[in-house]
Motif scaffolding. Structure first.
Motif, PDB file in Angstrom:
ATOM      1  N   ASP A 281       0.297 -13.393  25.023  1.00 26.93           N
ATOM      2  CA  ASP A 281      -0.738 -14.193  24.346  1.00 26.93           C
ATOM      3  C   ASP A 281      -0.217 -15.616  24.167  1.00 26.93           C
ATOM      4  OD1 ASP A 281      -2.864 -15.086  22.766  1.00 26.93           O
ATOM      5  OD2 ASP A 281      -2.012 -14.239  20.924  1.00 26.93           O
ATOM      6  N   VAL A 282      -0.839 -16.567  24.865  1.00 23.57           N
ATOM      7  CA  VAL A 282      -0.436 -17.981  24.791  1.00 23.57           C
ATOM      8  C   VAL A 282      -1.586 -18.757  24.167  1.00 23.57           C
ATOM      9  CG1 VAL A 282       0.395 -19.995  26.087  1.00 23.57           C
ATOM     10  CG2 VAL A 282       0.718 -17.687  27.032  1.00 23.57           C
ATOM     11  N   ARG A 283      -1.310 -19.472  23.086  1.00 20.87           N
ATOM     12  CA  ARG A 283      -2.396 -20.276  22.492  1.00 20.87           C
ATOM     13  C   ARG A 283      -1.844 -21.270  21.477  1.00 20.87           C
ATOM     14  NH1 ARG A 283      -3.852 -16.958  17.558  1.00 20.87           N
ATOM     15  NH2 ARG A 283      -2.871 -14.977  18.041  1.00 20.87           N
ATOM     16  N   PRO A 284      -2.574 -22.370  21.318  1.00 19.45           N
ATOM     17  CA  PRO A 284      -2.200 -23.304  20.257  1.00 19.45           C
ATOM     18  C   PRO A 284      -2.592 -22.733  18.905  1.00 19.45           C
ATOM     19  CG  PRO A 284      -4.141 -24.089  21.424  1.00 19.45           C
ATOM     20  CD  PRO A 284      -3.737 -22.823  22.083  1.00 19.45           C
ATOM     21  N   VAL A 285      -1.812 -23.052  17.893  1.00 15.40           N
ATOM     22  CA  VAL A 285      -2.155 -22.610  16.546  1.00 15.40           C
ATOM     23  C   VAL A 285      -2.283 -23.841  15.645  1.00 15.40           C
ATOM     24  CG1 VAL A 285      -1.241 -20.281  16.617  1.00 15.40           C
ATOM     25  CG2 VAL A 285       0.307 -22.151  16.108  1.00 15.40           C
ATOM     26  N   ALA A 286      -3.250 -23.786  14.786  1.00  8.78           N
ATOM     27  CA  ALA A 286      -3.480 -24.912  13.879  1.00  8.78           C
ATOM     28  C   ALA A 286      -2.252 -25.102  12.983  1.00  8.78           C
ATOM     29  CB  ALA A 286      -4.717 -24.644  13.030  1.00  8.78           C
ATOM     30  N   ALA A 287      -1.770 -26.329  12.920  1.00  3.03           N
ATOM     31  CA  ALA A 287      -0.580 -26.597  12.105  1.00  3.03           C
ATOM     32  C   ALA A 287      -0.555 -28.068  11.686  1.00  3.03           C
ATOM     33  CB  ALA A 287       0.679 -26.239  12.874  1.00  3.03           C
ATOM     34  N   ARG A 288      -1.743 -28.646  11.436  1.00  7.16           N
ATOM     35  CA  ARG A 288      -1.838 -30.064  11.084  1.00  7.16           C
ATOM     36  C   ARG A 288      -1.005 -30.881  12.059  1.00  7.16           C
ATOM     37  NH1 ARG A 288      -0.165 -31.796   6.180  1.00  7.16           N
ATOM     38  NH2 ARG A 288      -1.704 -33.419   6.221  1.00  7.16           N
ATOM     39  N   TRP A 289      -1.462 -30.915  13.303  1.00  9.28           N
ATOM     40  CA  TRP A 289      -0.700 -31.555  14.379  1.00  9.28           C
ATOM     41  C   TRP A 289      -0.523 -33.049  14.120  1.00  9.28           C
ATOM     42  CZ3 TRP A 289      -4.879 -29.038  17.819  1.00  9.28           C
ATOM     43  CH2 TRP A 289      -4.651 -27.645  17.897  1.00  9.28           C
ATOM     44  N   PRO A 290       0.690 -33.559  14.346  1.00  5.77           N
ATOM     45  CA  PRO A 290       0.936 -34.992  14.130  1.00  5.77           C
ATOM     46  C   PRO A 290       0.312 -35.865  15.215  1.00  5.77           C
ATOM     47  CG  PRO A 290       2.923 -33.892  14.914  1.00  5.77           C
ATOM     48  CD  PRO A 290       1.899 -32.821  14.711  1.00  5.77           C
ATOM     49  N   LEU A 291      -0.164 -37.025  14.778  1.00  9.12           N
ATOM     50  CA  LEU A 291      -0.710 -38.048  15.690  1.00  9.12           C
ATOM     51  C   LEU A 291       0.222 -39.261  15.626  1.00  9.12           C
ATOM     52  CD1 LEU A 291      -2.853 -39.546  17.373  1.00  9.12           C
ATOM     53  CD2 LEU A 291      -4.175 -39.848  15.295  1.00  9.12           C
ATOM     54  N   ASP A 292       0.762 -39.649  16.770  1.00 10.42           N
ATOM     55  CA  ASP A 292       1.723 -40.748  16.827  1.00 10.42           C
ATOM     56  C   ASP A 292       1.296 -41.792  17.844  1.00 10.42           C
ATOM     57  OD1 ASP A 292       3.685 -39.399  15.123  1.00 10.42           O
ATOM     58  OD2 ASP A 292       3.989 -38.064  16.832  1.00 10.42           O
TER      59      ASP A 292
ATOM     60  N   SER B 100      -5.137 -44.673  24.940  1.00  7.02           N
ATOM     61  CA  SER B 100      -5.639 -45.423  23.783  1.00  7.02           C
ATOM     62  C   SER B 100      -6.246 -44.459  22.757  1.00  7.02           C
ATOM     63  CB  SER B 100      -6.720 -46.421  24.231  1.00  7.02           C
ATOM     64  OG  SER B 100      -7.852 -45.708  24.675  1.00  7.02           O
ATOM     65  N   VAL B 101      -6.439 -44.996  21.565  1.00  7.84           N
ATOM     66  CA  VAL B 101      -7.070 -44.199  20.499  1.00  7.84           C
ATOM     67  C   VAL B 101      -8.506 -43.851  20.898  1.00  7.84           C
ATOM     68  CG1 VAL B 101      -7.834 -44.243  18.088  1.00  7.84           C
ATOM     69  CG2 VAL B 101      -5.594 -45.168  18.699  1.00  7.84           C
ATOM     70  N   ASP B 102      -9.190 -44.782  21.541  1.00 10.78           N
ATOM     71  CA  ASP B 102     -10.575 -44.512  21.971  1.00 10.78           C
ATOM     72  C   ASP B 102     -10.634 -43.367  22.980  1.00 10.78           C
ATOM     73  OD1 ASP B 102     -11.641 -46.386  20.338  1.00 10.78           O
ATOM     74  OD2 ASP B 102     -11.794 -47.958  21.862  1.00 10.78           O
ATOM     75  N   GLU B 103      -9.698 -43.390  23.938  1.00 12.85           N
ATOM     76  CA  GLU B 103      -9.662 -42.286  24.920  1.00 12.85           C
ATOM     77  C   GLU B 103      -9.426 -40.950  24.232  1.00 12.85           C
ATOM     78  OE1 GLU B 103      -7.043 -42.392  28.292  1.00 12.85           O
ATOM     79  OE2 GLU B 103      -7.856 -44.301  28.965  1.00 12.85           O
ATOM     80  N   MET B 104      -8.500 -40.963  23.276  1.00 11.91           N
ATOM     81  CA  MET B 104      -8.217 -39.732  22.541  1.00 11.91           C
ATOM     82  C   MET B 104      -9.461 -39.242  21.802  1.00 11.91           C
ATOM     83  SD  MET B 104      -5.899 -39.243  19.158  1.00 11.91           S
ATOM     84  CE  MET B 104      -7.121 -40.245  18.301  1.00 11.91           C
TER      85      MET B 104
ATOM     86  N   LEU C 180      -7.164 -41.689   9.135  1.00 16.48           N
ATOM     87  CA  LEU C 180      -6.201 -41.433  10.217  1.00 16.48           C
ATOM     88  C   LEU C 180      -6.516 -42.319  11.421  1.00 16.48           C
ATOM     89  CD1 LEU C 180      -3.895 -39.630  11.447  1.00 16.48           C
ATOM     90  CD2 LEU C 180      -5.722 -38.129  12.265  1.00 16.48           C
ATOM     91  N   LEU C 181      -7.787 -42.386  11.771  1.00 18.44           N
ATOM     92  CA  LEU C 181      -8.190 -43.217  12.911  1.00 18.44           C
ATOM     93  C   LEU C 181      -7.883 -44.697  12.653  1.00 18.44           C
ATOM     94  CD1 LEU C 181     -11.586 -41.800  14.192  1.00 18.44           C
ATOM     95  CD2 LEU C 181      -9.465 -42.063  15.490  1.00 18.44           C
ATOM     96  N   ALA C 182      -8.163 -45.149  11.441  1.00 15.55           N
ATOM     97  CA  ALA C 182      -7.904 -46.550  11.104  1.00 15.55           C
ATOM     98  C   ALA C 182      -6.416 -46.869  11.212  1.00 15.55           C
ATOM     99  CB  ALA C 182      -8.416 -46.842   9.687  1.00 15.55           C
ATOM    100  N   ARG C 183      -5.591 -45.955  10.712  1.00 15.07           N
ATOM    101  CA  ARG C 183      -4.129 -46.151  10.778  1.00 15.07           C
ATOM    102  C   ARG C 183      -3.656 -46.146  12.238  1.00 15.07           C
ATOM    103  NH1 ARG C 183       0.910 -47.386   9.040  1.00 15.07           N
ATOM    104  NH2 ARG C 183       2.453 -45.806   9.404  1.00 15.07           N
ATOM    105  N   ALA C 184      -4.204 -45.223  13.038  1.00 18.66           N
ATOM    106  CA  ALA C 184      -3.818 -45.149  14.448  1.00 18.66           C
ATOM    107  C   ALA C 184      -4.202 -46.445  15.172  1.00 18.66           C
ATOM    108  CB  ALA C 184      -4.480 -43.942  15.115  1.00 18.66           C
TER     109      ALA C 184
ATOM    110  N   ALA D 171       8.398 -43.711  18.197  1.00 18.43           N
ATOM    111  CA  ALA D 171       7.125 -43.073  17.857  1.00 18.43           C
ATOM    112  C   ALA D 171       6.807 -43.376  16.399  1.00 18.43           C
ATOM    113  CB  ALA D 171       7.224 -41.573  18.071  1.00 18.43           C
ATOM    114  N   GLN D 172       5.621 -43.895  16.156  1.00 23.19           N
ATOM    115  CA  GLN D 172       5.217 -44.190  14.779  1.00 23.19           C
ATOM    116  C   GLN D 172       4.099 -43.250  14.363  1.00 23.19           C
ATOM    117  OE1 GLN D 172       4.768 -48.682  15.043  1.00 23.19           O
ATOM    118  NE2 GLN D 172       5.723 -48.368  13.029  1.00 23.19           N
ATOM    119  N   SER D 173       4.289 -42.635  13.228  1.00 27.47           N
ATOM    120  CA  SER D 173       3.320 -41.639  12.769  1.00 27.47           C
ATOM    121  C   SER D 173       2.078 -42.296  12.169  1.00 27.47           C
ATOM    122  CB  SER D 173       3.978 -40.733  11.733  1.00 27.47           C
ATOM    123  OG  SER D 173       3.002 -39.890  11.172  1.00 27.47           O
ATOM    124  N   ALA D 174       0.918 -41.859  12.657  1.00 33.55           N
ATOM    125  CA  ALA D 174      -0.342 -42.310  12.058  1.00 33.55           C
ATOM    126  C   ALA D 174      -0.826 -41.299  11.028  1.00 33.55           C
ATOM    127  CB  ALA D 174      -1.395 -42.490  13.140  1.00 33.55           C
ATOM    128  N   GLY D 175      -0.221 -40.119  11.029  1.00 34.86           N
ATOM    129  CA  GLY D 175      -0.624 -39.060  10.113  1.00 34.86           C
ATOM    130  C   GLY D 175      -0.839 -37.762  10.868  1.00 34.86           C
TER     131      GLY D 175
END
Lengths: 98, 144
Positions: free
Chosen positions: B20-31, B85-89, B107-111, B38-42
């Motif tokens: 079983d392969v899958r992503p699990v929710a874990a408040r993934w970091p956005l950098d 870019s943030v827009d692409e994301m 989060l978007l504003a900080r990114a 790497a600078q953290s946006a949250g």
């Protein structure tokens, strides 16, 4: 530069370490366009990759290298209605699909 | 989900293994990533995806409880997505992960601020947590 996924290849590395896929007969459930399939299928004895959606399956079929086509098959199906014989596979991969 | 797992189990040989392969929710970091930095946006809000995680976990536990699978192992590892870019994301998330991930305005504003301030080549990264669990197929319990 386009979208990049898993640039360090962690998924491939850990899938091989955990999955014992080398030489195995593999069923992949939820293959989509084959993103995960391409990362392991070269080492298997055979692979049947299923997905209920025809569009991504067509993309996967088109991208399948000719030399793999005798042992890698993309089939439209869902896990609840598997059109396959029983006890056929050594490994079943749920590819981000559970 | 349980029915699908039953069918998959039936397709496995007696010594077969479910992976079983899958992503699990874990408040993934956005950098915001630049050369060597790497600078953290949250962190993204992936709480909607936890409902699916819990349902999947429950289905697998049901199979274990019924004696149909036995867990062998579990590993987790980081799985990064990188955009230009943030827009692409944002566009990608709207098209592919709608209902699983929310990008809070702050989060978007900080990114976007970090993106504007970054020098040279920069990319936007979300690092998921992916889990691989392996399960051995077990024989049907007697009397089942």
């Amino acid at each position: 530069m386009a979208l990049e996924r898993d640039p360090h290849g962690n998924e491939t590395k850990f899938l091989h370490l955990s999955g014992g896929l080398s030489g195995a007969r593999v069923l992949e459930v939820g293959c989509g366009e084959g993103r995960l399939t391409w990362r392991y299928a070269y080492g298997t004895r055979s692979t049947v990759a299923i997905d209920p959606d025809l569009e991504p399956l067509s993309t996967a079929r088109d991208a399948c290298p000719a030399e793999w086509r005798t042992r890698l098959h993309f089939v439209q199906a869902d896990a609840e209605h598997l059109p396959l014989r029983r006890s056929l596979f050594d490994r079943a991969i749920l590819a981000w699909s559970l | 989900m349980v029915h699908a797992l039953e069918r998959i189990r039936g397709a496995l040989t007696p010594n077969g293994v479910l992976v079983d392969v899958r992503p699990v929710a874990a408040r993934w970091p956005l950098d915001i990533v630049t050369t060597g930095r790497a600078q953290s946006a949250g962190r993204v809000d992936d709480s909607p995806g936890r409902v699916d995680d819990r349902a999947a976990d429950r289905a697998l536990r049901t199979m274990e409880r019924r004696g149909l699978f036995r867990r062998i192992d579990q590993v987790t590892f980081p799985f990064a997505y990188l955009w230009d870019s943030v827009d692409e994301m944002s566009d990608y998330i709207a098209a592919n992960w709608e209902g699983s991930i929310v990008l809070p305005e702050r989060l978007l504003a900080r990114a976007r601020k970090l993106e504007r301030e970054a020098r040279g080549e920069r990319r936007v990264r979300i690092t998921m947590r992916v889990i691989i669990r392996t399960y051995a197929r077990k024989d049907e319990p007697r009397g089942a």
